[in-house]
Design a protein around this motif. Structure first.
Motif, PDB file in Angstrom:
ATOM      1  N   GLY A 132      51.464  63.194  33.230  1.00 20.57           N
ATOM      2  CA  GLY A 132      52.030  64.223  34.357  1.00 20.57           C
ATOM      3  C   GLY A 132      51.611  65.403  34.372  1.00 20.57           C
ATOM      4  O   GLY A 132      50.671  65.878  33.554  1.00 20.57           O
ATOM      5  N   SER A 192      56.065  64.771  29.183  1.00 18.36           N
ATOM      6  CA  SER A 192      56.902  63.688  29.574  1.00 18.36           C
ATOM      7  C   SER A 192      57.474  62.865  28.198  1.00 18.36           C
ATOM      8  O   SER A 192      56.606  62.861  27.342  1.00 18.36           O
ATOM      9  N   VAL A 233      61.304  56.460  31.700  1.00 18.68           N
ATOM     10  CA  VAL A 233      60.796  57.754  31.760  1.00 18.68           C
ATOM     11  C   VAL A 233      62.353  58.874  31.581  1.00 18.68           C
ATOM     12  O   VAL A 233      62.853  58.816  32.290  1.00 18.68           O
ATOM     13  N   GLY A 238      60.224  64.474  32.405  1.00 19.16           N
ATOM     14  CA  GLY A 238      58.724  64.763  32.579  1.00 19.16           C
ATOM     15  C   GLY A 238      58.395  63.873  34.090  1.00 19.16           C
ATOM     16  O   GLY A 238      59.245  63.240  34.601  1.00 19.16           O
ATOM     17  N   ASN A 239      57.029  63.895  34.334  1.00 13.24           N
ATOM     18  CA  ASN A 239      56.650  63.307  35.403  1.00 13.24           C
ATOM     19  C   ASN A 239      55.561  62.315  35.316  1.00 13.24           C
ATOM     20  O   ASN A 239      54.811  61.975  36.240  1.00 13.24           O
TER      21      ASN A 239
END
Length: 180
Positions: A66, A70, A83, A86-87
């Motif tokens: 991301g 993450s 997850v 984060g992305n």
């Protein structure tokens, strides 16, 4: 076989009680008449202290990095990826928690110790990612069952940096199993 009974205040043998410094002499004297020589049996079994094998690896599959750091977690209770910050985006591949198999004598106490963290390094590169917060299924202190076999699983948290370089990242971690 002697018919003496040792007690804390002295030695009792038949109808006599001898105490103090004369206890050993009195026991030998009065018990000598009642001593018998009988054969005895003995045996022992030598057992392997234990065997530990790594049956499956901790594998986070394929991930798209991301734009912010993450955190991806594989719990020790399932072969799934979560997850937690984060992305980054998991995009498939094999996801699995690590499995360790232990073989030892039944009812042996085992203490399992996990590392605090390790670095994964990109193959043919120097880029790294931190793998930390290792967790295991079950308690760290366990007793081997009657079968003498035990399996436990290990998961952890992977920190994927922003714009992490593409490639395969690998590392090794050590699980220590002490047999008590």
């Amino acid at each position: 076989m002697a018919s003496c009974i040792c007690i804390s205040a002295g030695v009792r043998c038949g109808a006599f009680l001898v105490s103090g410094r004369l206890a050993a002499l009195g026991a030998a004297f009065c018990c000598a008449q009642n001593a018998y020589a009988l054969p005895g049996d003995t045996q022992t079994q030598i057992v392997n202290p234990g065997l530990v094998t790594n049956a499956t690896s901790l594998d986070f599959g394929s991930v798209i990095a991301g734009t912010v750091q993450s955190r991806l977690r594989i719990p020790p209770t399932s072969d799934s990826i979560v997850v937690s910050a984060g992305n980054a985006i998991p995009v498939g591949g094999t996801v699995s928690r690590a499995r360790f198999d232990v073989v030892a004598a039944p009812l042996t106490f085992v203490f399992i110790n996990l590392p605090s963290n390790i670095q994964l390094t990109r193959v043919a590169g120097t880029d790294q990612m931190l793998l930390d917060q290792f967790q295991q299924s079950g308690l760290p202190f366990q007793i081997m069952g009657p079968s003498g076999q035990l399996s436990f699983y290990v998961g952890g948290r992977l920190r994927v940096n922003p714009s992490q370089a593409s490639g395969l990242y690998q590392g090794n971690f050590t699980v220590t199993v002490n047999f008590l």
